[in-house]
Write an enzyme that holds these catalytic residues in place. Structure first.
Site, PDB file in Angstrom:
ATOM      1  N   GLU A  71       2.405  -0.841   4.745  1.00  0.00           N
ATOM      2  CA  GLU A  71       2.038   0.531   3.934  1.00  0.00           C
ATOM      3  C   GLU A  71       3.631   1.232   3.735  1.00  0.00           C
ATOM      4  OE1 GLU A  71      -0.671   1.998   3.242  1.00  0.00           O
ATOM      5  OE2 GLU A  71      -2.271   1.201   4.474  1.00  0.00           O
ATOM      6  N   HIS A 101      -2.406  -3.048  -3.387  1.00  0.00           N
ATOM      7  CA  HIS A 101      -3.808  -2.744  -3.109  1.00  0.00           C
ATOM      8  C   HIS A 101      -4.657  -2.507  -4.246  1.00  0.00           C
ATOM      9  CE1 HIS A 101      -6.766  -0.692  -0.018  1.00  0.00           C
ATOM     10  NE2 HIS A 101      -6.989  -1.928  -0.101  1.00  0.00           N
ATOM     11  N   HIS A 160       0.848  -1.292  -0.004  1.00  0.00           N
ATOM     12  CA  HIS A 160       0.055   0.115   0.191  1.00  0.00           C
ATOM     13  C   HIS A 160       0.810   1.369  -0.006  1.00  0.00           C
ATOM     14  CE1 HIS A 160      -3.699  -2.299   1.913  1.00  0.00           C
ATOM     15  NE2 HIS A 160      -2.477  -2.958   2.063  1.00  0.00           N
TER      16      HIS A 160
END
Length: 198
Positions: free
Chosen positions: A120, A156, A38
Site C-alpha cells: 500500500e 489493484h 495499492h
C-alpha cells in the site's frame, strides 16, 4: 544488500513492524510471483495519523470520523505500507497471505491474495505520489525479489477492474520502472520484472 533485506521468516529487517491479525497461511508450495500495488488514505484524501495502521490491526476507532462507520466490519491488511515520507511499515510476513486484494484475478488465476505480496502507498487517485515513496518502493521491490520468485507487478485496478481504481492515474508506472531498473542495475542480476501496466 538492501536496507529492506527480507529474512527467511518473511519479515523485513529495515522497517517498523506492526503485526496484523488479518492474515492466514499460504497453501504449501505456493509460488509467490505477483506484486500488487495499492493506495490508501484514511480519512479519504488525508495523510498522516494512525488510522491506516489501526485499520490493518483491527483497532480503528470507527467513531473518530464519519467515514469510518462503513469500515466497522472490515478485516483487511497488506504486507507493507509506504508512507508519504518513504517510511515503510510491515503488517504481515511476506511468507503469509495478507488480505489485500479481495475478489481478484491475474492471467486467469483467481484469488490473488494466495500468490501475491501487497504494498500500500499512502495516497489517493487524485494526487501524485512522493519521490521518497518511489525510492522506497523500488528498494523494497528489489529486496522482495531477492527472496521470492516475483515475475510480475500489477495495480489493484488491474486485478480487480471495475471494482478497484488504485493505485490510480497519478501513480507513475514509468518512473517506478526507471527507479527499479536503477536499483537492480547496481545490485542484482535478476531478470526484468514484467509490468502489467505501461
Amino acid at each position: 544488500m538492501s536496507r529492506f533485506d527480507i529474512g527467511e521468516d518473511g519479515w523485513s529487517r529495515g522497517v517498523r513492524r506492526v503485526p496484523s491479525p488479518n492474515f492466514d497461511v499460504r497453501a504449501a508450495d505456493t509460488l509467490i510471483d505477483l506484486l500488487v500495488i495499492h493506495n490508501i488514505s484514511l480519512p479519504p484524501d488525508q495523510f498522516g495519523g494512525p488510522y491506516i495502521a489501526d485499520l490493518f490491526t483491527n483497532r480503528l476507532d470507527c467513531d473518530a470520523h464519519p467515514y469510518f462507520d462503513r469500515l466497522r466490519a472490515l478485516r483487511v491488511s497488506a504486507h507493507f505500507l509506504i508512507r508519504r515520507d518513504g517510511e515503510v511499515i510491515q503488517f504481515v510476513s511476506a511468507n503469509d497471505r495478507a488480505w489485500h486484494a479481495g475478489v481478484s484475478s491475474f492471467c486467469g488465476r483467481e484469488r490473488c491474495n494466495d500468490f501475491s505480496i501487497g504494498i500500500e502507498l499512502e495516497g489517493t487517485d487524485f494526487v501524485p505520489f512522493e519521490e521518497a515513496q518511489y525510492d522506497a518502493l523500488a528498494e523494497l521491490t528489489w529486496a522482495l525479489r531477492a527472496r521470492y520468485p516475483l515475475t510480475d507487478v500489477a495495480g489493484h485496478e488491474h486485478i480487480a477492474p471495475g471494482r478497484k481504481t488504485d493505485p490510480g492515474p497519478f501513480f507513475d508506472w514509468a518512473h517506478f520502472r526507471k527507479c527499479l531498473i536503477q536499483k537492480e542495475a547496481v545490485a542484482s542480476a535478476l531478470p526484468m520484472l514484467r509490468f502489467l501496466h505501461g
